[in-house]
Design a protein around this motif. Structure first.
Motif, short mmCIF file in Angstrom:
data_model
loop_
_atom_site.label_atom_id
_atom_site.label_comp_id
_atom_site.label_asym_id
_atom_site.label_seq_id
_atom_site.Cartn_x
_atom_site.Cartn_y
_atom_site.Cartn_z
N GLU A 1 7.87 -72.12 19.51
CA GLU A 1 8.66 -71.24 20.37
C GLU A 1 8.23 -71.35 21.82
O GLU A 1 7.06 -71.51 22.13
CB GLU A 1 8.52 -69.78 19.92
CG GLU A 1 9.24 -69.47 18.62
CD GLU A 1 9.37 -67.98 18.39
OE1 GLU A 1 9.59 -67.25 19.37
OE2 GLU A 1 9.26 -67.55 17.23
N SER B 1 2.73 -73.62 18.85
CA SER B 1 3.90 -72.83 18.52
C SER B 1 5.20 -73.59 18.82
O SER B 1 5.32 -74.24 19.85
CB SER B 1 3.90 -71.53 19.32
OG SER B 1 5.11 -70.82 19.14
N ASN C 1 13.59 -69.70 23.87
CA ASN C 1 14.14 -68.37 24.11
C ASN C 1 14.34 -68.17 25.61
O ASN C 1 13.46 -68.50 26.41
CB ASN C 1 13.20 -67.29 23.58
CG ASN C 1 12.86 -67.48 22.12
OD1 ASN C 1 13.74 -67.73 21.30
ND2 ASN C 1 11.59 -67.38 21.78
N ASP D 1 9.24 -69.47 25.66
CA ASP D 1 10.00 -68.45 26.40
C ASP D 1 10.20 -68.93 27.83
O ASP D 1 9.24 -69.15 28.58
CB ASP D 1 9.25 -67.12 26.40
CG ASP D 1 9.19 -66.49 25.02
OD1 ASP D 1 10.16 -66.67 24.26
OD2 ASP D 1 8.20 -65.83 24.70
N GLN E 1 12.18 -73.82 19.30
CA GLN E 1 13.03 -72.66 19.54
C GLN E 1 12.77 -72.20 20.97
O GLN E 1 11.70 -71.66 21.28
CB GLN E 1 12.73 -71.52 18.57
CG GLN E 1 13.59 -70.28 18.82
CD GLN E 1 13.32 -69.17 17.84
OE1 GLN E 1 12.95 -69.40 16.70
NE2 GLN E 1 13.50 -67.93 18.27
#
Length: 292
Positions: free
Chosen positions: A93, A91, A124, A95, A122
């Motif tokens: 992404e 992924s 987050n 976090d 990305q």
């Protein structure tokens, strides 16, 4: 737990579905002999025949059908779960749980350098502080406040670099520094558990005397209050490096360095997120370039 030979189950399922060992072998990329051997071993372990000859192919016995009814959905669920695991590992992404002050004052200004290396990533941000985040809320939690709690023997933490803590105040604030005693009218502190001032005094031998203290919800408010001349604060050096450099804050006793005090808590030690590994390596490099 007693299970059938798991390596034979894909061949078994394909043979039941296709009605042919040759067709199953072709689908699985194996030889007819390899599939036949696996099915014979499976029947031997079961203690009953699972197939009988039917025309030019084979068909499942009643026991074979019973097993197939359980194997087919199990393999389907396993396939879907495996796909999800691989997709998560790949992924783009990530976090990150991090305090608002650390994100604003140190991490966020450096993020463009990370995106230069990983333009498709990305990251987050999940703010942590008074609100407790669970492991399902983040992949990594950055932690640096070693005066509040220590790593100890925890195995779920990756060490990323050193931290340094010191007393800071505005240049015009009325204070008294004599030997290892620091006197100030007011201390600016954060509303969190833990006696950070006591830990600092024990580790440095510096005695702090203050008539009062004012508590703020966030570290960035503590820093702003200190800049405004409301009192002295105890902060990590990275959070005030600009103010120290331009003279808006001074550190009369310098900074106490704590080795390997900057780290990341892994939400799931068994899960290796490739982007998380890249992010940790980048953080380690950035931490090494920050003067303490």
């Amino acid at each position: 737990m007693k299970l059938p030979p798991l390596s034979a189950l894909p061949a078994f399922e394909a043979t039941v579905r296709l009605g042919s060992m040759s067709a199953a072998a072709e689908e699985l990329g194996r030889t007819h002999g390899a599939v036949s051997k696996q099915l014979a071993h499976l029947s031997e372990q079961a203690g009953v025949a699972l197939f009988y000859k039917s025309g030019t192919g084979v068909a499942p016995t009643a026991e074979g059908l019973m097993l197939a009814d359980a194997v087919r959905p199990a393999l389907t669920r396993l396939e879907h779960a495996w796909h999800d695991v691989q997709r998560r590992a790949e992924s783009p992404e990530l976090d990150i749980a991090v305090s608002a002050t650390f994100a604003m004052r140190w991490l966020m200004p450096r993020m463009p350098r990370f995106y230069q290396r990983h333009p498709d990533a990305q990251v987050n941000f999940r703010m942590n502080g008074k609100v407790r985040l669970t492991n399902s809320d983040f992949d990594l939690m950055l932690t640096w406040d070693r005066l509040r709690w220590e790593f100890g023997e925890r195995k779920d933490i990756v060490r990323l670099g050193d931290v340094a803590f010191g007393i800071v105040h505005a240049p015009g604030l009325q204070t008294e520094c004599r030997d290892k005693t620091f006197k100030v009218h007011n201390r600016c502190v954060q509303q969190l558990p833990g006696d950070v001032w006591g830990a600092y005094q024990r580790q440095t031998g510096i005695t702090v005397e203050a008539d009062s203290k004012t508590a703020y919800e966030h570290t960035f408010l503590v820093i702003e209050a200190t800049l405004a001349g409301f009192g002295a604060a105890l902060v990590e050096r990275r959070l005030v490096e600009e103010e120290l450099a331009d003279g808006r804050l001074v550190a009369p006793f310098g900074f106490l360095k704590i080795e390997n005090g900057f780290g990341a808590i892994l939400a799931d030690q068994g899960h290796r997120h490739r982007l998380a590994d890249a992010f940790l390596e980048w953080l380690r490099e950035e931490a090494a370039t920050t003067p303490l």
